[in-house]
Design a protein around this motif. Structure first.
Motif, PDB file in Angstrom:
ATOM      1  N   GLU A 239       0.836  -1.191   0.000  1.00 31.29           N
ATOM      2  CA  GLU A 239       0.000   0.000   0.000  1.00 31.29           C
ATOM      3  C   GLU A 239       0.875   1.246   0.000  1.00 31.29           C
ATOM      4  O   GLU A 239       1.766   1.392   0.831  1.00 31.29           O
ATOM      5  CB  GLU A 239      -0.921   0.000   1.218  1.00 31.29           C
TER       6      GLU A 239
ATOM      7  N   GLU B  27       1.018   5.756  -1.245  1.00 34.22           N
ATOM      8  CA  GLU B  27       0.253   6.935  -1.607  1.00 34.22           C
ATOM      9  C   GLU B  27       0.418   7.179  -3.104  1.00 34.22           C
ATOM     10  O   GLU B  27       1.544   7.231  -3.599  1.00 34.22           O
ATOM     11  CB  GLU B  27       0.729   8.150  -0.818  1.00 34.22           C
TER      12      GLU B  27
ATOM     13  N   GLU C 151      -4.069  10.161  -8.617  1.00 36.63           N
ATOM     14  CA  GLU C 151      -4.977   9.735  -9.686  1.00 36.63           C
ATOM     15  C   GLU C 151      -5.359  10.975 -10.507  1.00 36.63           C
ATOM     16  O   GLU C 151      -5.901  11.948  -9.973  1.00 36.63           O
ATOM     17  CB  GLU C 151      -6.223   9.086  -9.113  1.00 36.63           C
TER      18      GLU C 151
ATOM     19  N   VAL D 186      -3.054   6.370 -12.814  1.00 38.46           N
ATOM     20  CA  VAL D 186      -2.783   6.325 -11.381  1.00 38.46           C
ATOM     21  C   VAL D 186      -1.346   5.884 -11.193  1.00 38.46           C
ATOM     22  O   VAL D 186      -0.898   4.901 -11.806  1.00 38.46           O
ATOM     23  CB  VAL D 186      -3.728   5.352 -10.652  1.00 38.46           C
TER      24      VAL D 186
ATOM     25  N   GLU E 140      -5.201  14.814  -6.743  1.00 33.75           N
ATOM     26  CA  GLU E 140      -5.957  14.045  -5.754  1.00 33.75           C
ATOM     27  C   GLU E 140      -5.109  12.836  -5.310  1.00 33.75           C
ATOM     28  O   GLU E 140      -4.797  11.969  -6.117  1.00 33.75           O
ATOM     29  CB  GLU E 140      -7.286  13.549  -6.337  1.00 33.75           C
ATOM     30  N   LYS E 141      -4.726  12.904  -4.052  1.00 31.91           N
ATOM     31  CA  LYS E 141      -3.874  11.831  -3.535  1.00 31.91           C
ATOM     32  C   LYS E 141      -4.739  10.775  -2.846  1.00 31.91           C
ATOM     33  O   LYS E 141      -5.680  11.098  -2.119  1.00 31.91           O
ATOM     34  CB  LYS E 141      -2.857  12.383  -2.548  1.00 31.91           C
ATOM     35  N   LYS E 142      -4.415   9.532  -3.102  1.00 30.39           N
ATOM     36  CA  LYS E 142      -5.114   8.399  -2.513  1.00 30.39           C
ATOM     37  C   LYS E 142      -4.094   7.357  -2.032  1.00 30.39           C
ATOM     38  O   LYS E 142      -2.928   7.399  -2.398  1.00 30.39           O
ATOM     39  CB  LYS E 142      -6.040   7.733  -3.534  1.00 30.39           C
ATOM     40  N   ARG E 143      -4.573   6.421  -1.232  1.00 33.42           N
ATOM     41  CA  ARG E 143      -3.737   5.285  -0.840  1.00 33.42           C
ATOM     42  C   ARG E 143      -4.266   4.047  -1.567  1.00 33.42           C
ATOM     43  O   ARG E 143      -5.436   3.676  -1.420  1.00 33.42           O
ATOM     44  CB  ARG E 143      -3.741   5.064   0.670  1.00 33.42           C
ATOM     45  N   ARG E 144      -3.412   3.451  -2.367  1.00 31.75           N
ATOM     46  CA  ARG E 144      -3.777   2.261  -3.113  1.00 31.75           C
ATOM     47  C   ARG E 144      -2.607   1.287  -3.066  1.00 31.75           C
ATOM     48  O   ARG E 144      -1.481   1.645  -2.704  1.00 31.75           O
ATOM     49  CB  ARG E 144      -4.096   2.588  -4.579  1.00 31.75           C
TER      50      ARG E 144
ATOM     51  N   ASP F  97      -7.305  -1.193  -5.165  1.00 35.65           N
ATOM     52  CA  ASP F  97      -7.732  -0.771  -3.832  1.00 35.65           C
ATOM     53  C   ASP F  97      -7.691  -1.919  -2.822  1.00 35.65           C
ATOM     54  O   ASP F  97      -7.350  -1.711  -1.657  1.00 35.65           O
ATOM     55  CB  ASP F  97      -9.161  -0.208  -3.889  1.00 35.65           C
TER      56      ASP F  97
END
Length: 327
Positions: free
Chosen positions: A93, A95, A98, A104, A131-135, A146
């Motif tokens: 996982e 950061e 996207e 991504v 837009e930062k996400k954790r994937r 995800d």
């Protein structure tokens, strides 16, 4: 047939309290206390405990569950996750950014001298557009996702097993049931009575002992060294042909006459037939009063069915037929 080791086990649990599974740091399970009480010919500890629980001799209480590798049989599988696309466990996982174009990737891929740039569509981006996400990102393939897939990794053969394909093993704590205490008392009383009856007939007896160094002990060993005679005794609830055949063969290997004591008063018909041919002595334990051994028992086609059958009366007692003149 309850073996001497199994009887020793039930007796020890009654005296010392319940036995619990030993779970090692690697997840392997054992019943070390049980293993110390059983003998080499006995089944594995878990199998013995389960069998006596099924007969209501032992109570079982749930402790936990472990999972066993279906490929090599090792216990103590380790939980891990894998990439759903390629199955690689090196999926971690992180950061990620996207972009609206659908790409991504980690932030490092979007870094540019004057801000951010999408590595896929090469559009310059402002920080407010990010837009930062954790994937999860897979190091074995370009996939990001995800939710990873669950796996259990075998410490022995390194197999990656889907949880539903692993063998589930339930662990219990075992203690002697109320019925088990009565059962134990009856088996031990039958053994004492057999030993006492043989001692009355000039034999020297030992209880729960190996014969001539064999790995298989017997409930009672009786010897008349002067006359060169030997008896071995097996205590059994409902003697079946297969078990008795093995006992008779063992008796022949140690030059002893086999004596089977049924604590239920029931034997299979084939066992009764062997006794009538003087290949062994079969006696029933009558626990009325002080307890005694009697040459009367019930014969049935199957001890599992435990049907009422024809009563067999034998003239044989603890002496081997045809040898009474040697007393």
């Amino acid at each position: 047939m309850v073996s001497p080791g199994e009887l020793r086990l039930i007796d020890a649990v009654l005296e010392d309290g319940a036995v619990e599974p030993d779970i090692a740091e690697d997840g392997s399970v054992s019943y070390s206390r049980v293993a110390d009480l059983l003998d080499e010919p006995d089944d594995e500890p878990a199998a013995v405990l389960e069998r006596f629980a099924g007969r209501d001799v032992l109570d079982q209480e749930f402790v936990s569950k472990v999972y066993v590798c279906p490929d090599c049989g090792a216990e103590g599988l380790q939980y891990t996750t894998v990439c759903p696309a390629c199955g690689d466990p090196h999926a971690v996982e992180t950061e990620v950014i996207e972009h609206a174009c659908g790409y991504v990737g980690p932030e490092s891929e979007f870094d540019a001298d004057d801000g951010y740039r999408c590595p896929d569509c090469e559009q310059d981006l402002e920080s407010v557009d990010i837009e930062k996400k954790r994937r999860y990102s897979c190091h074995g393939c370009p996939e990001s996702f995800d939710v990873p897939d669950d796996r259990l990794r075998c410490r022995e053969c390194s197999s990656m097993v889907p949880p539903l394909e692993a063998i589930e093993r339930v662990l219990y704590r075992y203690d002697v049931a109320d019925e088990g205490e009565a059962w134990l008392g009856r088996q031990k009383a039958a053994r004492r009575t057999a030993a006492a009856a043989l001692e009355e007939r000039r034999f020297e007896t030992e209880v729960d002992v190996a014969v001539d160094g064999a790995s298989r002990p017997v409930h009672v060993l009786a010897e008349d060294r002067l006359m060169g005679e030997r008896r071995i005794v097996a205590i059994h609830e409902m003697p079946d042909a297969e078990t008795v055949d093995a006992f008779v063969a063992f008796a022949a290997s140690v030059d002893a006459h086999p004596v089977v004591v049924t604590t239920s008063g029931t034997v299979e018909s084939d066992v009764a037939a062997r006794a009538e041919r003087s290949e062994l002595t079969v006696l029933a334990f009558d626990d009325g009063g002080e307890g005694s051994l009697v040459p009367e028992y019930e014969a049935t086609d199957s001890v599992g069915a435990h049907r009422s059958g024809l009563f067999q009366r034998l003239t044989a007692a603890l002496e081997v037929p045809g040898r009474s003149d040697r007393r």
